[in-house]
Design an enzyme around this catalytic site. Structure first.
Site, PDB file in Angstrom:
ATOM      1  N   LYS A 157       0.886  -1.172   0.000  1.00  0.00           N
ATOM      2  CA  LYS A 157       0.000   0.000   0.000  1.00  0.00           C
ATOM      3  C   LYS A 157       0.922   1.220   0.000  1.00  0.00           C
ATOM      4  O   LYS A 157       1.210   1.804   1.043  1.00  0.00           O
ATOM      5  CB  LYS A 157      -0.916  -0.059   1.234  1.00  0.00           C
ATOM      6  CG  LYS A 157      -2.151   0.800   1.107  1.00  0.00           C
ATOM      7  CD  LYS A 157      -3.157   0.457   2.183  1.00  0.00           C
ATOM      8  CE  LYS A 157      -4.213   1.534   2.330  1.00  0.00           C
ATOM      9  NZ  LYS A 157      -5.049   1.759   1.156  1.00  0.00           N
TER      10      LYS A 157
HETATM   11  C1  LIG Z   1      -6.266  -0.486  -4.026  1.00  0.00           C
HETATM   12  C2  LIG Z   1      -7.013  -1.009  -2.843  1.00  0.00           C
HETATM   13  N1  LIG Z   1      -7.579  -2.236  -2.911  1.00  0.00           N
HETATM   14  C3  LIG Z   1      -8.248  -2.750  -1.874  1.00  0.00           C
HETATM   15  C4  LIG Z   1      -8.414  -2.053  -0.692  1.00  0.00           C
HETATM   16  C5  LIG Z   1      -9.157  -2.659   0.455  1.00  0.00           C
HETATM   17  O1  LIG Z   1      -8.276  -2.930   1.496  1.00  0.00           O
HETATM   18  P1  LIG Z   1      -8.742  -2.924   3.025  1.00  0.00           P
HETATM   19  O2  LIG Z   1      -9.914  -3.818   3.106  1.00  0.00           O
HETATM   20  O3  LIG Z   1      -7.569  -3.448   3.761  1.00  0.00           O
HETATM   21  O4  LIG Z   1      -9.069  -1.513   3.373  1.00  0.00           O
HETATM   22  C6  LIG Z   1      -7.853  -0.781  -0.581  1.00  0.00           C
HETATM   23  C7  LIG Z   1      -7.983  -0.004   0.650  1.00  0.00           C
HETATM   24  O5  LIG Z   1      -7.124  -0.008   1.479  1.00  0.00           O
HETATM   25  C8  LIG Z   1      -7.134  -0.250  -1.671  1.00  0.00           C
HETATM   26  O6  LIG Z   1      -6.589   0.954  -1.600  1.00  0.00           O
END
Ligand SMILES: Cc1ncc(COP(=O)(O)O)c(C=O)c1O
Length: 308
Positions: A157
């Site tokens: 991330k």
């Molecule tokens: C590109 C992306 N995909 C998926 C997610 C979903 O991740 P999470 O459930 O950990 O928030 C996020 C958010 O964080 C994201 O930025």
């Protein structure tokens, strides 16, 4: 969006307006930062942070993949988040830790630049709208493909990587949709700009696997657990684009969007949120808000400071 008084940066709690970085911060020029999006909810047991440890673990992993050592331990960061929520007086909020390469030499080698860290909290409603959570949103398949592991790290991330989501988001908004769905290099369904995707057909739930170019969402993991606990068959496999409009139900999960149904894709109706989505959404919402005792361990309760 200023509704917090205090932000934490590099070990200090400072007023919102004093939380500043140098304009030559490496991250500002080259995107060399990693972050998390976390939510805390007002529950009967107090303010509870959903899967806090999992988010901190992912922060550390993202950091490591970009050759940065976290400048604080995860336990220290956890305590900072607790204190920050207390100092700002929030019962529920969104939490944003960011670990970034600060000022130092300019140029593409970041290894001499100090690794800095900040955490901010703010009150943030449903990302795709409360109505979106209830009635579903309209999305468009983006002309932008999701970043590929051949050139970046979908599992991390990392800030710079989000230019991909930003372009897809702008494109979908300008075209009058609420969200974009990105395909991967091979044309398989990957995810939303900040959400993972689930497709339901004939009672079976499908979601792209870990090995697709997805971010391994923490809410994705939670929904997989919930769906299986409810007795659904959940299969992680590649999903073709046409399976979206042909699905019985589609929904998205993410910390910002929570669980938001998709009611239309590329102007083709999927339909209003269906029974499987509704059932999972209810249990998921109970888990977030501390009403599901079987998922109590997912919650990190913010300690109330003792009045000395
Ligand atoms: C590109 C992306 N995909 C998926 C997610 C979903 O991740 P999470 O459930 O950990 O928030 C996020 C958010 O964080 C994201 O930025």
């Amino acid at each position: 969006m200023q509704n917090a008084d205090v932000i934490w940066i590099n070990g200090e709690f400072v007023a919102w307006e004093d939380a500043k970085v140098h304009v030559l911060s490496h991250a500002l020029h080259y995107g060399t930062a990693v972050f998390e999006g976390i939510r805390a909810y007002d529950t009967e047991r107090g303010t509870a942070i959903f899967r806090h440890q999992d988010h901190l673990n992912r922060l550390e992993q993202s950091s490591r993949l970009y050759y940065m050592d976290l400048p604080h331990t995860k336990e220290e960061l956890r305590e900072v988040v607790h204190e920050l929520i207390g100092r700002n007086g929030f019962k529920s909020c969104y939490i944003r830790p960011l670990v970034f390469r600060g000022s130092g030499p300019m140029g593409l080698n970041p290894l001499e630049n100090r690794v800095e860290a900040m955490i901010a909290v703010w009150e943030w409603g449903a990302y795709l709208g409360e109505e979106g959570k209830q009635k579903g949103v309209r999305a468009k398949v983006s002309s932008w493909r999701r970043i590929s592991p051949a050139s970046l790290i979908p599992h991390a991330k990392a800030s710079g990587q989000y230019l991909n989501s930003v372009l897809a988001k702008i494109e979908s908004m300008k075209a009058g949709y609420e969200e974009a769905i990105l395909l991967d290099d091979l044309g398989h369904v990957c995810e939303g700009t900040g959400e993972n995707v689930f497709v339901i057909k004939d009672g079976v739930i499908y979601t792209p696997p870990q090995s697709a170019s997805i971010l391994d969402g923490i809410n994705r993991k939670s929904v997989i657990t919930i769906a299986r606990d409810l007795g659904y068959e959940l299969v992680e496999r590649d999903i073709a684009r046409a399976e979206l409009p042909l699905a019985d139900e589609v929904f998205l999960t993410g910390t910002a969007a929570e669980l938001t149904p998709l009611r239309e894709i590329d102007d083709l109706e999927i339909g209003p949120p269906g029974p499987v989505t509704r059932e999972i959404q209810q249990v998921f919402d109970d888990a977030l808000h501390g009403r599901a005792s079987q998922y109590a361990e997912w919650l990190d309760i913010v300690p109330v400071p003792s009045k000395a």
